[in-house]
Enzyme design. Sequence first.
Site, PDB file in Angstrom:
ATOM      1  N   ASP A   7      39.406  36.955  40.696  1.00 17.02           N
ATOM      2  CA  ASP A   7      38.989  38.381  40.199  1.00 17.02           C
ATOM      3  C   ASP A   7      37.586  38.166  39.525  1.00 17.02           C
ATOM      4  O   ASP A   7      37.265  37.100  39.116  1.00 17.02           O
ATOM      5  CB  ASP A   7      39.839  38.669  39.157  1.00 17.02           C
ATOM      6  N   GLU A   9      34.212  40.202  37.027  1.00 19.26           N
ATOM      7  CA  GLU A   9      33.877  41.262  36.236  1.00 19.26           C
ATOM      8  C   GLU A   9      32.638  41.689  36.374  1.00 19.26           C
ATOM      9  O   GLU A   9      31.615  40.578  36.924  1.00 19.26           O
ATOM     10  CB  GLU A   9      34.148  40.983  34.791  1.00 19.26           C
ATOM     11  N   HIS A  57      35.651  45.341  30.002  1.00 17.35           N
ATOM     12  CA  HIS A  57      35.681  44.012  29.864  1.00 17.35           C
ATOM     13  C   HIS A  57      35.439  43.113  28.625  1.00 17.35           C
ATOM     14  O   HIS A  57      35.727  42.081  28.540  1.00 17.35           O
ATOM     15  CB  HIS A  57      35.031  43.118  30.864  1.00 17.35           C
ATOM     16  N   HIS A 150      40.134  43.493  30.278  1.00 18.99           N
ATOM     17  CA  HIS A 150      39.970  43.089  31.485  1.00 18.99           C
ATOM     18  C   HIS A 150      39.408  41.614  31.520  1.00 18.99           C
ATOM     19  O   HIS A 150      38.398  41.571  30.565  1.00 18.99           O
ATOM     20  CB  HIS A 150      39.416  43.547  32.690  1.00 18.99           C
ATOM     21  N   ASP A 155      43.206  38.127  34.721  1.00 16.03           N
ATOM     22  CA  ASP A 155      43.657  38.989  35.693  1.00 16.03           C
ATOM     23  C   ASP A 155      44.021  38.275  37.073  1.00 16.03           C
ATOM     24  O   ASP A 155      44.877  38.647  37.924  1.00 16.03           O
ATOM     25  CB  ASP A 155      42.490  39.864  36.011  1.00 16.03           C
TER      26      ASP A 155
END
Length: 228
Positions: A7, A9, A57, A150, A155
Amino acid sequence: MREIVFDTETTGLDPKTGDRMVEIGCIELVNRVPTGATYHAYFNPDRDMPAGAEAVHGLSAAFLSDKPRFREKCDELLAFIADSPLVAHNAGFDFGFLNAELDHCGLEAVCLTRMIDTVALAKRRHPGAKLSLDALCTRYGIDRSHRVKHGALLDAELLAQVYVELTGGRQIGLGLGSTATESTVVEITTAIVRDRPFRPARPHAATPEELARHAAFVDTIKGAIWAA
């Protein structure tokens, strides 16, 4: 089979307009079982952090200002992911940012044939249902209570659990699911039969003595309906 669930960000939604990756988290799976091996890094994007992205985030420009640039960490990231399939939720987004960062470094893009999109998997398995990571965690009973904002590694950890459920559940790691081949089943069955001790067949007919005792017992029954 080795797979990497990952994942990212970012500072926004589109690397083509100058948005950058600021965090990546990777989880290694072997035969759909987490091995405990992970990769995680923050990156200095050399630009501001929009308020909307920071609200998602929690990564501020100040926090990222002393972090390495992507180009300083890309070699170890590429070594970790190697040539394994890459699993992501709405994978086109994450692949877009990963490949944009590689392009900034003058490196070859990760081939899209390696992409496994859990949104597409969920859409096929649960048509019409909500497909967000939160919704899928709820559907499969995966604890996400610690997910306040997040975070790439968190995640990825949640997504790894979701991915296992989407592809058949935790029994896959035991090799007992529908993915087991016919030859595997035959080998297991043969091994079980081979290890059993030999036992001779037992007689199932009554002996003359047993028949005589049974007849004597029946004679003691008064008013038996078969004697009427």
